[in-house]
Scaffold this active site. Structure first.
Site, PDB file in Angstrom:
ATOM      1  N   GLY A 299       0.816  -1.193   0.000  1.00 46.48           N
ATOM      2  CA  GLY A 299       0.000   0.000   0.000  1.00 46.48           C
ATOM      3  C   GLY A 299       0.858   1.254   0.000  1.00 46.48           C
ATOM      4  O   GLY A 299       2.064   1.206   0.269  1.00 46.48           O
ATOM      5  N   CYS A 300       0.236   2.380  -0.331  1.00 50.23           N
ATOM      6  CA  CYS A 300       0.981   3.629  -0.450  1.00 50.23           C
ATOM      7  C   CYS A 300       1.520   4.086   0.903  1.00 50.23           C
ATOM      8  O   CYS A 300       2.714   4.361   1.050  1.00 50.23           O
ATOM      9  CB  CYS A 300       0.111   4.700  -1.087  1.00 50.23           C
ATOM     10  SG  CYS A 300      -1.516   4.905  -0.333  1.00 50.23           S
TER      11      CYS A 300
END
Lengths: 349, 349, 349, 349
Positions: free
Chosen positions: A152-153
């Site tokens: 994920g970011c």
């Protein structure tokens, strides 16, 4: 290289999917052979993304495992929760390589996934198979793998800011507080009041306080690195800008170390890794200085007054936080230089 | 009220000074009788601020204590560091009321001031005389005072988020981490690379990490409230927007309390204080929801996983963080309702 | 004034409706007695607009003509196309005053309405009854009227920039080109790809080229003022900001006039009208200098090289372009000073 | 290609200069061998532009013609007015290729230059020698040339929107009105009140009305294409965004043509030119859809009501409006494909 690797992008009408397309256009060894979307098959990709007019002339394929097997060697999934859960096993069984940019395979525990995502988890066998593709931390596992769960970011920015300390056992995991801020593109292309221009422009606020689904992903990685299970505090904020994440991370050290030792630790941990840049003492990263690129910039400050360490970690959420790291993982999977097709500068200003 | 209180604003060509002018135009008991600037005396204020054309037709007076004594009953100082140090004593001796929006008289210790501001401190006698005007916390001292040191923007957001807990002794002062974010107007109207549009637009970063001069101001207030000296961690970030501060504050409680008890503590501490609004459980403040107004909105979240409390506090830095609280303090000094002239809504969107 | 005029706002959950609420809170002679919405009756207005928390504690009423008759003396309609067509006649018949901020009654010709709006027009009798409330141009008709059709945002900026010339017969109507730019709030609170933050932020483009429904509204007014029917060129653009309209208007003069004569014409036409400010020669308006206020700022430049006149006209679309002019019209209807409750400064920066 | 062309960039500490560096890093046939700045020689370029850290490790060279002759085959000048006037002749005499991104050599008439730029013009002999590098219009002259005067940003957007019509003689030159809007990066990296964040953010206004120095540059090109001298109306506005120009252009046609004929004219004029994209009927360009790229997108609308044609032309001012077209011109000069090193997609969103 005589033949090109054929790549399909599922979810090409979203921001992360379109960014994979943009990046692969610059890749010397990969050809985009299928852009896939459930929403509008048959339409030109460039109808929804006019910036690609005359650059990508492909029409959207429907989501169809058989078609993918025929047209692609590797499939990027930039899809909503739940799609990859179903699709990835089929593609893997057919011998394709899969890079899943969604969150479906990031958490090894289906139970934890269900608790935070409020979705049915993927099959446990495939959860175990998926290699968590934090390129600079678990790159050795990525090399030669066929199935990557792309991080994920927020976890990317956070983990890169903590990995050297965690791997070395220098931090008290219970002390970790991550105050993260993201540009609005992180919310995707779907309409919502949150992303309505007049509501978020000239605005700043926290959301999902103590509830963000990226929390267990960060904790899982830290537990692997430190060998200790610990709950962290993780807060996410929306910044009135399109791209960029800054994670401001606060940690207490288990034992005293000088700021110089800490800098040295980070520099040696990331030695030879082109996309992580450690800022000099007294200098701090800015999201704009990694804009459009695969870089992660890190700054460090040890406060002699409190003994607390502050780590600042900046990425472009669409690139290093999604599509860029996905391509970097492809490079590692294929045994290519990790920067192949990604060795361009941030765009500034 | 038969006669109007006459007010002068020194530094009217800066953002905070101009905002005092804007607010006093709406005040029923105050007349602006002098706008003062060292930079361009004789010019129309509206030459530099065309939004005031035909609204404020005054020309700028030079900085001149004698002229101020003649034209004003109360003087607002919205000046760079060092100006108030010299000017305020003269005005006070002449019997004027002074509200100093600069940082010159906020720290009681000249030594600490010099250490963080890198300027010569004000005279100790006047440092002692100055009442620190955090309206909702020290309002009793403000009532009837003649010399107010108006709090900084970050300290206002932070202190209002911590005061109930600190006054009650519920928090461990050493555990406090304040992750603060400000719009660019906080940097004032002076030109700098930091405030150059193309550099800060679509950008987010931390600055003055572990070095911001508002740190000791927050610590001084917390020490007064808790009775304990403690160093805090305080980080400031620039947000690509004009107005607004959000402080995300992390604290460990000394003893366990339920989230309900904490909400109740905040609600009772601020009972009857119009400008502090406590958000309901699960709702969090947004800077845009206080835009242009004197409100401070506060949200609370106790994480059962870590036991840590997160407090979110939002203000408009130019209003509640400067000019608005200054007018609120004037109201308290004069014995008027604290909301006089300030009882307007935020502007949204 | 012993009793307050009771006002209801239909469409209070939209931006224009909420702005009427904000403005009326500052009005000395008006009390908001009902906030009305079709979308969520029974909910607190402040649930959808938290900036109003503890300021407006009313719950939303359903759209119900009978209830309105009971609770209000004047009704503001800030509703989608078609609602006022049905509702206004009922309210007028019951003796209420109506100020319609929607486009339903702006065009006198139902046929033209249908052509541009693609909706069924209102009843011709009521179309004739509605007074077009361009306050500074048709204020004499507004005084004492009961039914006001409030002008559109673009037509307000444009018409105020052209009225002095048109009324005097100095311009060639066929030469008129209006290049207009608006902040995103003009698109309202409804979700759309156009107003999705990541799509419009850092973006600028024209929309509805040669098709905008405000075109015939401008033409209708110009025809009234000049006595000549003429088609104009009118282009609208979206600016990545929340509030503000700038109309850049190009006209050829029928006969030669000096720039000084043109300035004099504008100054005399708007003499005594507080909300129109003519900028000095060589100075041009900026949307931010009218932000949050009811002002319209106008700049003028006659190019000796081409003989063409450029008029620049700036307003806040939500205030002068909607809610503010509506309140100004109420003031005129009631015989109050037109600036009552509106005499506050723009908010800057 | 066995050897790389050696390129120096003078003015590398400005936005256009730094963009030339960014672009040449992606060029397969060019090596950056010197980055030059008068402001801070000896410093790392990446000190002032941290986004280039570890990507460009060069130190800044002083401005020194002899050094340039030694280190470079081609010199890009991204310098303030007047620098190229002196420097370019020296470099040309030494046999170097020069691409001047400044305005010094764009106007063939020194007199006109002096009138609009208020600077001493360059030597007439060199003014005549300079090839005006509007790549898609005068590309034939650029091929094989040694000295290119690179067009201004506004003239690029405007000229590409008008060239097909002008070359064909379809437009009345006297009727031309160009309403142009630019992002703030066009004002460069020098500090000014105009580019101070809090002043231009959430703001929109026109500047240099009827006075912009790009006016005669556009007129000169139109005169070459049409054979007629004519003054145009040209207005420039600042948009609160970093990059992008949209020119909205209004023209009257000399004779009647259908919209289809006009589309056909544009498509055939730009046939084979990769960087100009003509939008389909009813679709209009957006600056964000060319962001970071060398594309110019053009939309067309013929209004049957007025007979007037509206042309919309969008570019990234830093790329196609400066550095990108400079590299495109280098490609043409060298006989390479014009897209070499420039064939990447816009970055979206």
């Amino acid at each position: 290289m005589s033949t090109m690797l054929r790549a399909a992008i599922v979810g090409a009408t979203g921001y992360s999917g379109a960014e994979v397309v943009r990046l692969l256009l610059m890749h010397p060894h990969v050809a985009v052979t299928s852009v896939v979307s459930s929403s509008n098959p048959g339409a030109l990709l460039s109808d929804g993304f006019p910036h690609l007019k005359q650059i990508v002339t492909d029409r959207l394929d429907a989501v169809d495992a058989d078609l993918l097997k025929e047209k692609a060697d590797v499939v990027f999934l930039a899809t909503p929760h739940g799609v990859s859960t179903e699709l990835s096993p089929k593609l893997l069984e057919a011998g394709l390589k899969v890079i899943d940019i969604s969150g479906d395979f990031r958490l090894k525990s289906g139970e934890v996934y269900e608790q935070w995502y409020k979705h049915k988890p993927a099959d446990a066998a495939y959860l175990n198979k998926a290699v968590y593709g934090m390129s600079e931390v678990f790159g050795d596992e990525v090399r030669g793998a066929n199935f990557i769960s792309n991080p994920g970011c927020y976890p990317t920015a956070t983990t890169l800011g903590l990995a050297p300390l965690a791997a070395k056992g220098w931090i008290d995991p219970k002390s970790i507080i991550v105050d993260a801020k993201s540009g609005v593109s992180g919310a995707g292309r779907g309409l919502s009041m949150t992303t309505h221009y007049s509501e978020i422009n000239e605005n700043f606020y926290a959301y999902k306080v103590n509830k963000h689904q990226h929390t267990p992903e960060i904790e899982q990685t830290l537990a692997r690195l430190t060998g200790e299970e610990a709950a962290i505090t993780f807060t996410t904020h929306l910044v009135p800008m399109t791209r960029g994440i800054l994670a401001t991370i606060y940690v207490n050290l288990k034992e005293q170390h000088s700021e110089e030792e800490i800098f040295e630790l980070f520099r040696s941990y990331y030695a030879g890794r082109r996309f992580v840049r450690i800022r000099d003492k007294g200098k701090y990263p800015a999201t704009k200085e990694v804009w459009g690129s695969n870089y992660c910039d890190i700054g460090l400050s040890l406060d002699p007054r409190t003994g607390r360490l502050t780590v600042l970690s900046a990425i472009d959420n669409v690139v290093k936080g999604a599509a860029g790291q996905a391509v970097q993982n492809l490079n590692l999977m294929m045994g290519w230089d990790e920067a192949t097709g990604l060795a361009f500068s941030p765009v500034y200003p």
